[in-house]
Design a protein around this motif. Structure first.
Motif, PDB file in Angstrom:
ATOM      1  N   ARG A 319      61.926  30.486 -69.790  1.00  0.00           N
ATOM      2  CA  ARG A 319      62.713  29.308 -70.183  1.00  0.00           C
ATOM      3  C   ARG A 319      62.038  27.993 -69.801  1.00  0.00           C
ATOM      4  NH1 ARG A 319      67.261  32.336 -67.870  1.00  0.00           N
ATOM      5  NH2 ARG A 319      68.513  33.257 -69.540  1.00  0.00           N
ATOM      6  N   GLN A 321      59.822  24.859 -69.726  1.00  0.00           N
ATOM      7  CA  GLN A 321      59.124  24.056 -70.724  1.00  0.00           C
ATOM      8  C   GLN A 321      58.474  22.856 -70.038  1.00  0.00           C
ATOM      9  OE1 GLN A 321      61.886  23.000 -73.802  1.00  0.00           O
ATOM     10  NE2 GLN A 321      62.147  25.105 -74.518  1.00  0.00           N
ATOM     11  N   PHE A 322      57.269  22.550 -70.460  1.00  0.00           N
ATOM     12  CA  PHE A 322      56.523  21.464 -69.837  1.00  0.00           C
ATOM     13  C   PHE A 322      56.025  20.479 -70.895  1.00  0.00           C
ATOM     14  CE2 PHE A 322      56.024  25.329 -67.338  1.00  0.00           C
ATOM     15  CZ  PHE A 322      56.458  24.925 -66.089  1.00  0.00           C
TER      16      PHE A 322
END
Length: 322
Positions: A319, A321-322
């Motif tokens: 899950r 996110q960057f």
């Protein structure tokens, strides 16, 4: 008036009166205190005289409600209740040196360690002195103690209270909560209560409560007051899972500094130096533990069990996110 005199010795009643005034200054008149403890108002008058003789400055306001001037008794009582840091360490170390420690001694060690904060002898302690999240004496200032005492009073009197300005991490909101508190532990910084609005059991961090407003409304949901198990991450949950991790020294330090109650469940590996074994029952959603593992995964050698925790960590990683 029906007398309750037989219920309280003079000393017990005097202490109860003192506590009532300290917890809620300028709430009670002399007559209200007399009715509360089933005695004549003159008896309360004599109690006040005894307090003044002992150095407590009992004074009424313009509505004849009593309180302590300048909160002097609170400071005096706090000084009696607290130990110096050096005394805390001596007490904890003395208990650890008891031969063939009983279950009660071990439980007392854990309770004192939790109350006093992270004053343990663990690797890296000298490098992180003061990095403690557990409420200890440094947190036991008047606002914190007053909140805890009001929660205890509400439990004893079986009345609802309003937790004013509660800061919730789950909802990211600051709002008031109407609750029925039935179990509070200062070393865990938690109170278990029935949330009247949400109609469900909840647990709250005492340190996240701005203030507490007492009400005169009696409990309406006492049959729902079921005390739940609390894990070392201070999460209340009866559906617990046994977890097993192997940690490097850095992970050990971070775990016991952030969650001091976990120290009771950690042992040094019997065969490998600088490796620590953590086995403990935690909440089934792995709150607290998840953040620790993901934040310090480079210091966690292995997640041994359960398989559900491994799958949970994989989902959480997916899950991100960057």
């Amino acid at each position: 008036m029906p007398s309750k005199g037989h219920e309280y010795s003079t000393k017990t009643r005097l202490l109860r009166v003192l506590r009532a005034i300290q917890e809620q200054p300028y709430r009670y008149t002399k007559r209200e205190l007399a009715e509360l403890y089933g005695v004549d108002p003159d008896t309360i008058k004599h109690d006040f005289e005894a307090m003044r003789n002992a150095g407590f400055q009992v004074k009424p306001d313009d509505k004849h409600r009593y309180g302590f001037a300048a909160d002097k008794p609170f400071e005096d009582l706090k000084a009696l209740l607290q130990l110096e840091a050096s005394e805390q360490l001596l007490l904890l170390r003395a208990l650890r040196q008891v031969d063939a420690a009983s279950d009660k001694i071990i439980a007392l060690q854990q309770r004192l360690a939790a109350i006093f904060g992270n004053q343990q002898d663990y690797p890296g302690a000298a490098d992180t002195l003061g990095a403690v999240s557990t409420p200890g004496p440094e947190h036991w200032r008047r606002p914190y103690l007053t909140k805890f005492q009001l929660l205890q009073q509400a439990r004893q009197q079986k009345v609802q209270v309003v937790l004013l300005g509660y800061r919730s991490s789950n909802s990211n909101e600051v709002k008031d909560r109407l609750v029925e508190p039935f179990h509070a532990k200062v070393e865990d910084d938690t109170v278990q209560a029935y949330d009247v609005d949400k109609q469900m059991l909840r647990h709250f961090r005492i340190s996240r409560i701005l203030r507490i407003r007492m009400t005169d409304t009696p409990w309406a949901y006492e049959t729902e007051h079921n005390k739940l198990a609390t894990d070392p991450f201070r999460i209340v949950d009866n559906e617990q899972e046994l977890v097993h991790l192997r940690l490097k020294v850095g992970a050990y330090n971070e775990l016991v500094e952030r969650y001091p109650l976990t120290k009771a469940y950690i042992q040094e590996d019997a065969q490998q130096e600088n490796v620590y074994d953590f086995q403990c029952r935690v909440n089934h959603k792995f709150y607290g533990l998840t953040n620790f593992i993901l934040g310090f995964h480079h210091q966690v050698i292995e997640v041994i069990a359960p398989e559900g925790l491994k799958r949970h960590l994989e989902r959480e990683r997916g899950r991100m996110q960057f």
